[in-house]
Each structure stands twice: as C-alpha cells, then as structure tokens.
Design an enzyme around this catalytic site. Structure first.
Site, PDB file in Angstrom:
ATOM      1  N   GLU A 268       0.931  -1.311  -0.018  1.00 28.74           N
ATOM      2  CA  GLU A 268      -0.033   0.050   0.014  1.00 28.74           C
ATOM      3  C   GLU A 268       0.882   1.127   0.047  1.00 28.74           C
ATOM      4  O   GLU A 268       1.916   1.265   0.572  1.00 28.74           O
ATOM      5  CB  GLU A 268      -1.010  -0.009   1.385  1.00 28.74           C
ATOM      6  CG  GLU A 268      -1.909  -0.817   1.225  1.00 28.74           C
ATOM      7  CD  GLU A 268      -2.817  -0.769   2.650  1.00 28.74           C
ATOM      8  OE1 GLU A 268      -2.788   0.523   3.189  1.00 28.74           O
ATOM      9  OE2 GLU A 268      -3.672  -1.655   2.920  1.00 28.74           O
ATOM     10  N   GLU A 322     -13.720   5.755  -1.110  1.00 31.92           N
ATOM     11  CA  GLU A 322     -14.377   4.809  -0.391  1.00 31.92           C
ATOM     12  C   GLU A 322     -15.317   5.550   0.613  1.00 31.92           C
ATOM     13  O   GLU A 322     -14.833   6.045   1.737  1.00 31.92           O
ATOM     14  CB  GLU A 322     -13.705   3.772   0.256  1.00 31.92           C
ATOM     15  CG  GLU A 322     -12.932   3.012  -0.791  1.00 31.92           C
ATOM     16  CD  GLU A 322     -12.018   1.847  -0.225  1.00 31.92           C
ATOM     17  OE1 GLU A 322     -12.670   0.885   0.316  1.00 31.92           O
ATOM     18  OE2 GLU A 322     -10.939   2.113  -0.356  1.00 31.92           O
ATOM     19  N   LYS A 325     -15.545   4.368   4.734  1.00 37.85           N
ATOM     20  CA  LYS A 325     -14.590   4.337   5.550  1.00 37.85           C
ATOM     21  C   LYS A 325     -14.718   5.078   6.750  1.00 37.85           C
ATOM     22  O   LYS A 325     -15.064   6.412   6.639  1.00 37.85           O
ATOM     23  CB  LYS A 325     -13.237   4.478   4.968  1.00 37.85           C
ATOM     24  CG  LYS A 325     -12.911   3.394   3.844  1.00 37.85           C
ATOM     25  CD  LYS A 325     -11.298   3.526   3.506  1.00 37.85           C
ATOM     26  CE  LYS A 325     -10.521   2.728   4.262  1.00 37.85           C
ATOM     27  NZ  LYS A 325      -8.972   2.830   3.939  1.00 37.85           N
TER      28      LYS A 325
END
Length: 392
Positions: A268, A322, A325
């Site tokens: 990530e 998103e 989240k």
C-alpha cells in the site's frame, strides 16, 4: 469419449501449475488496491473493464468476495485476495477451517480466476490486539499448509502486510530495526516466509510520515519532487525521496534480524486528495503529484539505493474513494477514481466508459497485450492437451 467439465478444469489447473512453477505474485512493477468500503462504487464487472483499460494487471482486494472472484474470471488479471483480521484467530485455531476456506475461496475459482496470492490479515503486528498478533503465525501456517494439500502452493503466494508500526528508529534508514515487542512474532513469520519464498509486504505512506512531522520533513521529499534529500552517513547512500528511504529502512531491519535476502514489496502507498482542516496537504494537486511521480518512478524498473538490482514493486492505494471508511476525511479520499468512475485527478489513466462504448473498443485499447497473450497461451495448451487425450 465424453470428457467432463471437472476433468477439463483439472487439466487446465495442472497446466497452469506447470507453466507458473516458481511463479511470483506480481508482474511488472505497478499494481492497485481495490478496496470496496463504499456503497456507490462501480460493480466488479465494471471494475474489471476499467482495470483492463488502464492496463493494470496486479490487483489486491481485502477479502474473498465471490462476486469479485466471479467478475475476475477469464479476465487475465492477477488477483491477491485477503483473509481479513476477523478470521485470523479462527484460521490459527483450526487447520480444517483453513483448508475449507482455501477450498471455497481459491480452489473453487482457479485457474479461471487468476488468484496468485492470499494476504493473511493486514497490519496485525504492531497493532493493539495482542491475541491477534499471537494468532497470526498459526493462521499463515495453516493457510499455507492448506494450499500445499490442495496442490496450489506453487501458484498462490502467502503473505501478510505490515505497517511501519513494527519498526523502531527508522531514521536514518540504516538505523531501522524491528520493535522488541513484535520481534518474537516477526521472526517466526520471516523464517516461514524464507522457507516458502514469500516477500516482506510493507504498507508505506510518505503522506502519513509528513503529516506526523511537517516541521522536519520537506514536502518535496515526500512527493518525489526535486529536493536535496537526505544522506545516510553509515551506508554513504543518498535518498531523493521518502518512499525509497522507507523501503531501505525495511531492508535494514530485515538484515539486522538476519534475513538478508528477503524481497520487500510495497502493498500500500498513496496520497489523499481531500482531508480535514488539519490535513492541509491532502489536496488533489499533491495527490496527483505523488501518484504521477510514483508511476514514473516505477516505470523505470529500478531498485532502491540499498538494493539497486531489486526492482521496486508497489500496489497503489487505492482504486476508488470509499465513502464508508471511518476516521479522518483523508481516509475516504485516497482513490485514483471517484465513485462514478471519473478521475479524481489525471495521472494518465482512462475514466470508466459505459458498457456500450467498451464493447466497441479494440483489444489493444483494452490493454490485453502481452499478459492477454499469456492467458490465451494457457488456454491453447489446455486445448492441445485435451486433443491429445481424445486421440489416445
């Protein structure tokens, strides 16, 4: 002679196992994290079209959702699936549960869905759940044993990703070591990964490092922009960007622990395009700069100052913003794309096109080039094998 579908599937699986003997779970240098904590993002089928158009082959998800596995079937995309933290203790306690999980979520889908890896948990070590940390090794071991029993271990790589919370004193890079309170669990994992050929997976965020110490870090250094960088006196190495330094700090910690030959893959990394009032560097301009410069950096197919011959590989976080989240606003704004499939900022990728438009695109425009040919080669080999079987 009548040949069953199950027999065809077994032949194709054996061919894939043979062709990808010693396979690693990453092709090239660039990948993407396809997170789905949102209620307004495109369907998995649309996502497959988008990834093909963007020519992004390496994809990570954080679970094993069957609608995603179905959508990726026949796509030629390489998929790493996730066993989430909530399942780690159960998998550690029961080898049978681990076997069933692999059977239901991997064996049932390969080779049509090209599952190349299983990420067991995410950022477990260094976290606050001590029982979860203790369970991680057992879960990884049981999942790996399950792939062995199902003859999938040669094509499905087992990993777990770590945050920088596992490190102590990572500046300068050469001084980095693992924290004492995670070392016992970490060493067992690293010994296992050495045996089975898995890399060390690192979640690395110059964005977060800069946010934590803006008075001491040049933002240009974090963004891959021209800068004086830093000089590591011990190794006599110069760093012109923070991500390289974070990766080499990881190599230093691995070497200190006795694991000199383990590869580091960035699972990530990214930069938020919007944030709260105290997250002023989370802007579309900075996000574009980081991700554009990172894409250029990866395209050079080179290593880091400490490991110049080990080509850097990274999965970008993330594909979409998103909206479900939790936490700071920045957490919901790491996407290269907005939920409607339009670009959050432009780094050279296409926007999502409608199904009717996509159906008229050529193979080249869809990005089905060298890796498409590889997939077709497997199918051709399977057909040949079946033909020879029918003749016998």
């Amino acid at each position: 002679m009548k040949i069953s579908r199950s027999f065809c599937g077994r032949v194709l699986l054996l061919l894939v196992l043979f062709i990808h003997e010693g396979n690693v779970a990453f092709t090239g240098t660039y990948g993407i994290n396809y997170g789905r904590l949102a209620n307004n993002i495109p369907s998995p089928n649309e996502v497959v079209r988008l990834l093909k158009a963007a020519k992004i082959k390496n994809v990570r998800i954080y679970d094993a959702d069957h609608s995603v596995l179905d959508a990726f079937s026949g796509s030629g995309l390489d998929l790493v699936i996730g066993l989430n933290n909530g399942l780690v203790k159960d998998m550690s306690n029961s080898a049978d549960h681990a076997l069933n999980w692999v059977r239901e979520n991997v064996q049932a889908y390969v080779p049509n869905t090209h599952i190349v890896g299983i990420a067991v948990g995410n950022e477990v070590l260094g976290g606050g759940d001590l029982d979860l940390q203790s369970a991680l090794y057992g879960a990884v071991k049981n999942i790996y044993n399950a792939t062995q029993k199902l003859q999938l271990d040669r094509v499905v790589q087992i990993t777990t990703a770590h945050s920088q919370a596992v490190f102590s004193n990572s500046y300068p890079p050469s001084s980095c070591v693992f924290k004492e309170d995670v070392f016992q669990h970490m060493k067992k994992l690293l010994e296992l990964f050495t045996q089975i050929g898995s890399p060390f997976c690192l979640n690395a965020y110059p964005f977060l490092a800069y946010m934590g110490s803006p008075d001491h870090i040049d933002i240009n250094y974090a963004l891959f922009n021209p800068t004086d960088g830093i000089y590591d006196e011990k190794t006599k190495l110069h760093y012109d960007n923070m991500l390289d330094a974070q990766i080499d700090a990881t190599y230093a910690a691995l070497e200190d622990a006795g694991f000199n030959n383990m590869e580091v893959i960035v699972t990530e990394t990214g930069w938020a395009s919007h944030g709260d009032a105290n997250e002023g560097v989370a802007t579309p301009e900075n996000a574009r700069t980081y991700n554009y410069n990172l894409r250029k950096r990866l395209s050079k197919r080179k290593g880091t100052p400490r490991r110049p011959k080990s080509m850097l590989k990274a999965y970008i976080f993330a594909l979409f913003n998103e909206n479900s989240k939790t936490g700071a606003t920045s957490e919901r704004n790491f996407g290269l794309y907005k939920p409607d499939g339009t670009l959050a900022y432009d780094i050279g990728f296409p926007a999502l096109k409608s199904s009717s438009t996509s159906s008229r695109l050529s193979i080249k425009e869809l990005g089905l080039q060298s890796w498409h040919s590889s997939y077709i080669s497997v199918l051709t080999a399977c057909s040949s094998a079946l033909f020879l079987f029918l003749r016998s």
